[in-house]
Design an enzyme around this catalytic site. Structure first.
Site, PDB file in Angstrom:
ATOM      1  N   SER A 185      67.960 -57.378  22.647  1.00  0.00           N
ATOM      2  CA  SER A 185      67.969 -56.774  23.984  1.00  0.00           C
ATOM      3  C   SER A 185      68.299 -55.275  23.888  1.00  0.00           C
ATOM      4  O   SER A 185      67.493 -54.543  23.344  1.00  0.00           O
ATOM      5  CB  SER A 185      68.826 -57.525  25.008  1.00  0.00           C
ATOM      6  OG  SER A 185      68.185 -58.778  25.314  1.00  0.00           O
TER       7      SER A 185
ATOM      8  N   CYS B 242      71.469 -61.245  23.115  1.00  0.00           N
ATOM      9  CA  CYS B 242      71.220 -62.677  23.179  1.00  0.00           C
ATOM     10  C   CYS B 242      71.796 -63.342  21.935  1.00  0.00           C
ATOM     11  O   CYS B 242      71.803 -62.767  20.847  1.00  0.00           O
ATOM     12  CB  CYS B 242      69.728 -62.969  23.331  1.00  0.00           C
ATOM     13  SG  CYS B 242      68.696 -62.385  21.996  1.00  0.00           S
TER      14      CYS B 242
ATOM     15  N   HIS C 216      75.788 -43.789  28.902  1.00  0.00           N
ATOM     16  CA  HIS C 216      75.564 -42.599  29.733  1.00  0.00           C
ATOM     17  C   HIS C 216      76.926 -41.931  29.899  1.00  0.00           C
ATOM     18  O   HIS C 216      77.881 -42.593  30.292  1.00  0.00           O
ATOM     19  CB  HIS C 216      74.996 -42.976  31.093  1.00  0.00           C
ATOM     20  CG  HIS C 216      73.778 -43.855  31.016  1.00  0.00           C
ATOM     21  ND1 HIS C 216      72.554 -43.388  30.588  1.00  0.00           N
ATOM     22  CD2 HIS C 216      73.591 -45.168  31.267  1.00  0.00           C
ATOM     23  CE1 HIS C 216      71.666 -44.385  30.604  1.00  0.00           C
ATOM     24  NE2 HIS C 216      72.270 -45.471  31.015  1.00  0.00           N
TER      25      HIS C 216
END
Lengths: 127, 127
Positions: free
Chosen positions: A69, A89, A74
């Protein structure tokens, strides 16, 4: 994604907010290194990694595309704040070790986090 | 990230799980187009967009790096399932329009979603 043949899918999405970071949030090279270390700590696999630096003294945004994934960061250096996502996952990956690697890099005074189960084989999202 | 000078920071992170998608989840070109349309619908700005296709008939993973944070999609065509994230700063962006664009592309029979406030100026995450 590599676990797709093994139902039920047990995706874990860890959202973490780092507060009180006084160093490094404007350092794109450090952000990249921290992301790579976090992925390695998790035992996950990078497919691609992309960063953008908004300018000297300003924020950095970066996303590691993973076979499992993604991880993203940020940063807002002017507020000592970073928003992180670790979406993996499979329970064979060590998501806590990844978070520790990121905390070691950015030295937050406060970490707020929330883990959300996602996937076709788990309880649905809230709404 | 463009809102960083305007406290309080009002990041919204929309997690959406699409179930019952019977088409297109293995189509990398469609995933890219849907991501681009979603970003445009939101009025956000792409800095970079990266995709990985796990093979014929298999999943696609893609992340759009935005000036306003990121959007991502991970698909499991064999389960008709896609996990989407729309993380945007600033209330001037239309996150609901972005979600509609993605639903139009993948035609889920069920959409489960959860919106989480994130940032230095909002209530902290749960844990």
């Amino acid at each position: 994604m590599t676990d797709s043949a093994t139902p039920p899918y047990d995706g874990r999405h860890l959202l973490a907010d780092f507060h009180g970071c006084t160093v490094r949030l404007d350092d794109a090279a450090l952000v990249e290194r921290a992301l790579r270390e976090a992925v390695a700590a998790a035992g996950a696999t990078i497919l691609d990694l992309n960063l953008h630096h908004f300018g000297k003294g300003q924020g950095v945004t970066g996303v590691a595309l993973l076979a499992e994934s993604h991880m993203s960061i940020h940063t807002w250096p002017e507020h000592g704040y970073a928003a992180l996502d670790l979406f993996l996952c499979g329970h064979r990956h060590d998501i806590d070790a990844a978070l520790r690697a990121l905390a070691d890099a950015f030295e937050p005074t406060e970490v707020r986090k929330q883990t959300i189960a996602r996937g076709y084989g788990v309880a649905p999202l809230a709404e």
